[in-house]
Design an enzyme around this catalytic site. Structure first.
Site, PDB file in Angstrom:
ATOM      1  N   LYS A   1     -11.877  12.271 -77.021  1.00  0.00           N
ATOM      2  CA  LYS A   1     -11.080  13.106 -77.935  1.00  0.00           C
ATOM      3  C   LYS A   1      -9.611  13.123 -77.472  1.00  0.00           C
ATOM      4  O   LYS A   1      -8.693  13.098 -78.302  1.00  0.00           O
ATOM      5  CB  LYS A   1     -11.653  14.529 -77.979  1.00  0.00           C
ATOM      6  CG  LYS A   1     -10.798  15.549 -78.731  1.00  0.00           C
ATOM      7  CD  LYS A   1     -10.636  15.174 -80.186  1.00  0.00           C
ATOM      8  CE  LYS A   1     -10.002  16.243 -81.066  1.00  0.00           C
ATOM      9  NZ  LYS A   1      -8.955  17.065 -80.555  1.00  0.00           N
TER      10      LYS A   1
ATOM     11  N   GLU B   1      -3.145   9.462 -81.919  1.00  0.00           N
ATOM     12  CA  GLU B   1      -2.584  10.230 -83.048  1.00  0.00           C
ATOM     13  C   GLU B   1      -1.072  10.443 -82.852  1.00  0.00           C
ATOM     14  O   GLU B   1      -0.285  10.278 -83.788  1.00  0.00           O
ATOM     15  CB  GLU B   1      -3.338  11.559 -83.124  1.00  0.00           C
ATOM     16  CG  GLU B   1      -2.830  12.565 -84.119  1.00  0.00           C
ATOM     17  CD  GLU B   1      -3.574  13.900 -83.958  1.00  0.00           C
ATOM     18  OE1 GLU B   1      -4.806  13.910 -83.769  1.00  0.00           O
ATOM     19  OE2 GLU B   1      -2.903  14.956 -84.006  1.00  0.00           O
ATOM     20  N   TYR B   2      -0.681  10.765 -81.638  1.00  0.00           N
ATOM     21  CA  TYR B   2       0.758  10.915 -81.342  1.00  0.00           C
ATOM     22  C   TYR B   2       1.499   9.619 -81.683  1.00  0.00           C
ATOM     23  O   TYR B   2       2.576   9.639 -82.271  1.00  0.00           O
ATOM     24  CB  TYR B   2       0.986  11.209 -79.849  1.00  0.00           C
ATOM     25  CG  TYR B   2       0.938  12.651 -79.421  1.00  0.00           C
ATOM     26  CD1 TYR B   2      -0.211  13.417 -79.596  1.00  0.00           C
ATOM     27  CD2 TYR B   2       2.027  13.248 -78.789  1.00  0.00           C
ATOM     28  CE1 TYR B   2      -0.261  14.737 -79.163  1.00  0.00           C
ATOM     29  CE2 TYR B   2       1.982  14.568 -78.359  1.00  0.00           C
ATOM     30  CZ  TYR B   2       0.835  15.304 -78.539  1.00  0.00           C
ATOM     31  OH  TYR B   2       0.789  16.598 -78.103  1.00  0.00           O
TER      32      TYR B   2
ATOM     33  N   GLY C   1     -17.020  32.661 -80.768  1.00  0.00           N
ATOM     34  CA  GLY C   1     -15.578  32.486 -80.993  1.00  0.00           C
ATOM     35  C   GLY C   1     -15.285  32.251 -82.464  1.00  0.00           C
ATOM     36  O   GLY C   1     -15.356  31.124 -82.945  1.00  0.00           O
ATOM     37  N   LEU C   2     -14.960  33.331 -83.147  1.00  0.00           N
ATOM     38  CA  LEU C   2     -14.803  33.238 -84.606  1.00  0.00           C
ATOM     39  C   LEU C   2     -13.336  33.200 -85.036  1.00  0.00           C
ATOM     40  O   LEU C   2     -12.938  33.928 -85.952  1.00  0.00           O
ATOM     41  CB  LEU C   2     -15.550  34.381 -85.291  1.00  0.00           C
ATOM     42  CG  LEU C   2     -17.075  34.293 -85.179  1.00  0.00           C
ATOM     43  CD1 LEU C   2     -17.737  35.565 -85.722  1.00  0.00           C
ATOM     44  CD2 LEU C   2     -17.604  33.058 -85.902  1.00  0.00           C
TER      45      LEU C   2
ATOM     46  N   SER D   1     -12.666  16.800 -84.006  1.00  0.00           N
ATOM     47  CA  SER D   1     -11.365  16.496 -84.601  1.00  0.00           C
ATOM     48  C   SER D   1     -11.399  16.650 -86.111  1.00  0.00           C
ATOM     49  O   SER D   1     -12.410  16.383 -86.757  1.00  0.00           O
ATOM     50  CB  SER D   1     -10.942  15.069 -84.273  1.00  0.00           C
ATOM     51  OG  SER D   1      -9.731  14.783 -84.953  1.00  0.00           O
TER      52      SER D   1
ATOM     53  N   HIS E   1      -8.089   9.942 -78.553  1.00  0.00           N
ATOM     54  CA  HIS E   1      -7.860  10.063 -79.999  1.00  0.00           C
ATOM     55  C   HIS E   1      -6.528  10.776 -80.250  1.00  0.00           C
ATOM     56  O   HIS E   1      -5.713  10.340 -81.062  1.00  0.00           O
ATOM     57  CB  HIS E   1      -9.024  10.832 -80.643  1.00  0.00           C
ATOM     58  CG  HIS E   1      -8.711  11.364 -82.010  1.00  0.00           C
ATOM     59  ND1 HIS E   1      -7.937  12.494 -82.202  1.00  0.00           N
ATOM     60  CD2 HIS E   1      -9.020  10.919 -83.249  1.00  0.00           C
ATOM     61  CE1 HIS E   1      -7.796  12.700 -83.504  1.00  0.00           C
ATOM     62  NE2 HIS E   1      -8.442  11.766 -84.155  1.00  0.00           N
ATOM     63  N   ASN E   2      -6.306  11.858 -79.553  1.00  0.00           N
ATOM     64  CA  ASN E   2      -5.070  12.615 -79.774  1.00  0.00           C
ATOM     65  C   ASN E   2      -3.840  11.837 -79.328  1.00  0.00           C
ATOM     66  O   ASN E   2      -2.801  11.892 -79.983  1.00  0.00           O
ATOM     67  CB  ASN E   2      -5.128  13.956 -79.036  1.00  0.00           C
ATOM     68  CG  ASN E   2      -6.010  14.956 -79.760  1.00  0.00           C
ATOM     69  OD1 ASN E   2      -6.960  14.570 -80.415  1.00  0.00           O
ATOM     70  ND2 ASN E   2      -5.698  16.225 -79.636  1.00  0.00           N
TER      71      ASN E   2
ATOM     72  N   GLY F   1      -9.187  19.300 -87.516  1.00  0.00           N
ATOM     73  CA  GLY F   1      -8.520  20.557 -87.813  1.00  0.00           C
ATOM     74  C   GLY F   1      -9.438  21.513 -88.558  1.00  0.00           C
ATOM     75  O   GLY F   1     -10.663  21.339 -88.567  1.00  0.00           O
TER      76      GLY F   1
ATOM     77  N   VAL G   1     -13.845  28.902 -78.192  1.00  0.00           N
ATOM     78  CA  VAL G   1     -12.767  29.829 -77.800  1.00  0.00           C
ATOM     79  C   VAL G   1     -11.598  29.005 -77.271  1.00  0.00           C
ATOM     80  O   VAL G   1     -11.685  27.789 -77.125  1.00  0.00           O
ATOM     81  CB  VAL G   1     -13.246  30.861 -76.746  1.00  0.00           C
ATOM     82  CG1 VAL G   1     -14.446  31.647 -77.273  1.00  0.00           C
ATOM     83  CG2 VAL G   1     -13.579  30.206 -75.426  1.00  0.00           C
ATOM     84  N   LYS G   2     -10.520  29.693 -77.007  1.00  0.00           N
ATOM     85  CA  LYS G   2      -9.302  29.047 -76.517  1.00  0.00           C
ATOM     86  C   LYS G   2      -9.623  28.218 -75.267  1.00  0.00           C
ATOM     87  O   LYS G   2     -10.302  28.713 -74.363  1.00  0.00           O
ATOM     88  CB  LYS G   2      -8.346  30.180 -76.124  1.00  0.00           C
ATOM     89  CG  LYS G   2      -6.901  29.892 -76.197  1.00  0.00           C
ATOM     90  CD  LYS G   2      -6.191  31.251 -76.067  1.00  0.00           C
ATOM     91  CE  LYS G   2      -4.896  31.217 -75.338  1.00  0.00           C
ATOM     92  NZ  LYS G   2      -4.051  30.105 -75.368  1.00  0.00           N
TER      93      LYS G   2
ATOM     94  N   THR H   1     -14.283  40.262 -79.955  1.00  0.00           N
ATOM     95  CA  THR H   1     -13.911  41.438 -80.745  1.00  0.00           C
ATOM     96  C   THR H   1     -14.914  41.550 -81.896  1.00  0.00           C
ATOM     97  O   THR H   1     -14.919  40.730 -82.813  1.00  0.00           O
ATOM     98  CB  THR H   1     -12.480  41.266 -81.297  1.00  0.00           C
ATOM     99  OG1 THR H   1     -11.636  40.865 -80.210  1.00  0.00           O
ATOM    100  CG2 THR H   1     -11.963  42.531 -81.933  1.00  0.00           C
TER     101      THR H   1
END
Ligand code: 2AM
Length: 473
Positions: free
Chosen positions: A183, A190-191, A11-12, A129, A186-187, A131, A75-76, A36
């Site tokens: 995680k 973060e909110y 997953g690039l 985490s 954590h998010n 980004g 990947v997604k 792809t």
């Protein structure tokens, strides 16, 4: 002759590419695969001289890896992860390790763990985490999965993770979905942090400060107890001018917040476990309300309120808002830790909350100086019931509580919404209220449903019912 690549990454997209570059830069050979193939070729071509092996087919990719194979999927989140795993299963051997580094829901991770374990494969759901920049330069990594995978993954994870005081921001969080769970928390936190900062901004703004004034305040705060990545980027964001108009960029940005769902996942998990995370809830709901712009514009013309202006001494307000922000943040983290502790007990994850706070000090979005204090509090008293009762935090809260009240009172008086500040303060006051109004609530329940109640003048566990008068409608 090489035994094969140290790790393979599938997953690039940007996160995947940056992780590969990070891993390679630490001396590991990496095989890469993307659905792809053109993306794989372009990526490898753009980085000549690096120890990268681009593969067009999964069998070649798997064959290029040293054993036990380590395959990281980027990947997604959702069906794509399952689709990739399906394709990998027939190609892998016992003890190979699949790592999902995406933002997967922890229950999906648990399902995948239960799916792969009987096949002899090892599955690691790893929260990553920080980004895109974190992925390249050093993220915080929260891997779960079987303990046997930690020794295998440790050299790579520790090499690529952020470092604070020489310590890598990664540890084995716990079995199964524990990594992705932490995680998620954590998010959620973060909110909360982000919303609290936005509320502070709205109050400073209401006192007539312009973006440059406010940038200076946040910069100053970043030198003290509130020092954190989010405070730092807030200062920089406020100072940023639009190239085209010369105006502050924040003044030009539409006030509709987006969200990808991890905050809501946290809310749902807290609701399922009857844990109060009112600061995070307020933050998620504030985003939801912000997104209803058309309705807010309509209501702004129809529902009345006082002018949203604070006629106060600015230096005093800045000091008070600082204290309100710090106190509210402590409440938010106390709630997040409470939820993690509850789930840890329920799932027998044995989460080490102090160490988790410690790995959040670098790489991730909530990285902050004050996390050290949480680590210290957890280590000093492993049985600590609520973070707010740790001596250090008690003292901060006791010192700041009056300023916090004044901030919320002023906001209420001027009709400025501060949902996260007020939710945090309400939690603080509820927690420190020895006798709440729930006696009346119990009376109501017994009245209409004969639910019975305990009495203050009788031992706990004895239940009473009153013959309440009949109600005639
Ligand atoms: P792509 O370049 O072929 O679209 C982010 O979307 C990353 O996930 C991309 O690398 C994308 O590959 C990959 N991805 C999304 N869905 C996928 C699937 N079902 N199988 C494999 N890779 C997928």
């Amino acid at each position: 002759m090489s035994q094969g690549s140290d790790i393979g990454l599938i997953g690039l997209a940007v996160m995947g590419q940056n992780l590969v570059l990070n891993i390679e830069s630490r001396g590991f050979a990496v095989s890469v695969y993307n659905r792809t193939s053109a993306t794989t070729d372009e990526f490898v071509a753009r980085h000549p001289g690096k120890r990268l092996t681009g593969c067009h087919a999964l069998p070649d990719f798997v064959a290029s890896l040293a054993r036990p194979r380590k395959l990281m999927i980027m990947v997604k989140a959702g069906a794509a992860v399952d689709a990739v795993i399906e394709q990998l299963i027939p190609l892998l051997e016992a003890d190979d390790i699949i790592i999902d580094g995406g933002n997967s829901l922890y229950t999906d991770t648990e399902r995948r763990d239960a799916w792969l374990t009987p096949l002899g494969l090892r599955f690691v759901g790893a929260g990553v985490s920080g980004g895109e920049e974190g992925a390249r330069k050093g993220p915080a990594i929260m891997p779960g999965g079987p303990a046997s995978t930690w020794g295998v993954m440790q050299p790579i994870f520790e090499a690529i993770a952020a470092r604070v005081d020489g310590q890598p921001c990664v540890m084995h969080i716990g079995p199964g979905g524990a990594g992705h769970y932490v995680k998620m928390i954590h998010n959620g936190i973060e909110y909360g942090d982000m919303q609290l900062i936005c509320e502070a901004y709205s109050l400073l703004q209401a006192a007539g400060m312009d973006t440059d004034d406010m940038a200076a305040v946040f910069e100053q705060w970043n030198e003290g107890e509130l020092q954190s990545y989010l405070i730092q980027i807030t200062a920089k964001a406020l100072a940023q001018r639009d190239a085209e108009t010369g105006q502050p960029v924040v003044d030009l940005i539409l006030d509709k917040a987006g969200q990808k769902g991890t905050g809501q996942w946290t809310q749902l998990n807290a609701a399922e476990n009857a844990v109060v995370i009112s600061t995070i809830n307020a933050a998620v709901e504030a985003r939801v309300l912000s997104s209803q712009k058309a309705q807010r514009v309509l209501a702004s013309r129809q529902l009345q309120g006082p002018p949203a202006r604070l006629a106060v001494d600015r230096a005093t307000l800045v000091a008070q808002v600082h204290d309100a922000l710090y106190a509210s943040k402590i409440v938010s983290y106390a709630q997040g830790l409470d939820l993690m502790r509850t789930m840890s007990d329920k799932k027998q994850w044995a989460l080490d909350l102090g160490s988790i706070a410690s790995i959040w000090r670098g790489g991730c979005i909530i990285r902050a100086r004050f996390l050290n204090r949480i680590t210290e509090a957890c280590q000093a008293d492993p049985t600590l019931g609520n973070l707010m009762l740790a001596p250090f935090f008690q003292q901060v809260l006791n010192r700041g509580q009056m300023a916090w009240r004044q901030v919320v009172a002023q906001a209420v008086g001027a009709g400025i919404p501060v949902p996260a500040f007020s939710a945090s303060l309400a939690y603080y006051d509820s927690l420190r209220t020895e006798r709440l109004s729930a006696n009346l609530l119990q009376a109501q329940r017994d009245f209409f449903g004969a639910h019975t109640y305990e009495r203050i003048d009788r031992p706990a566990g004895q239940w009473f019912h009153t013959d309440w008068p009949e109600v005639i409608d």
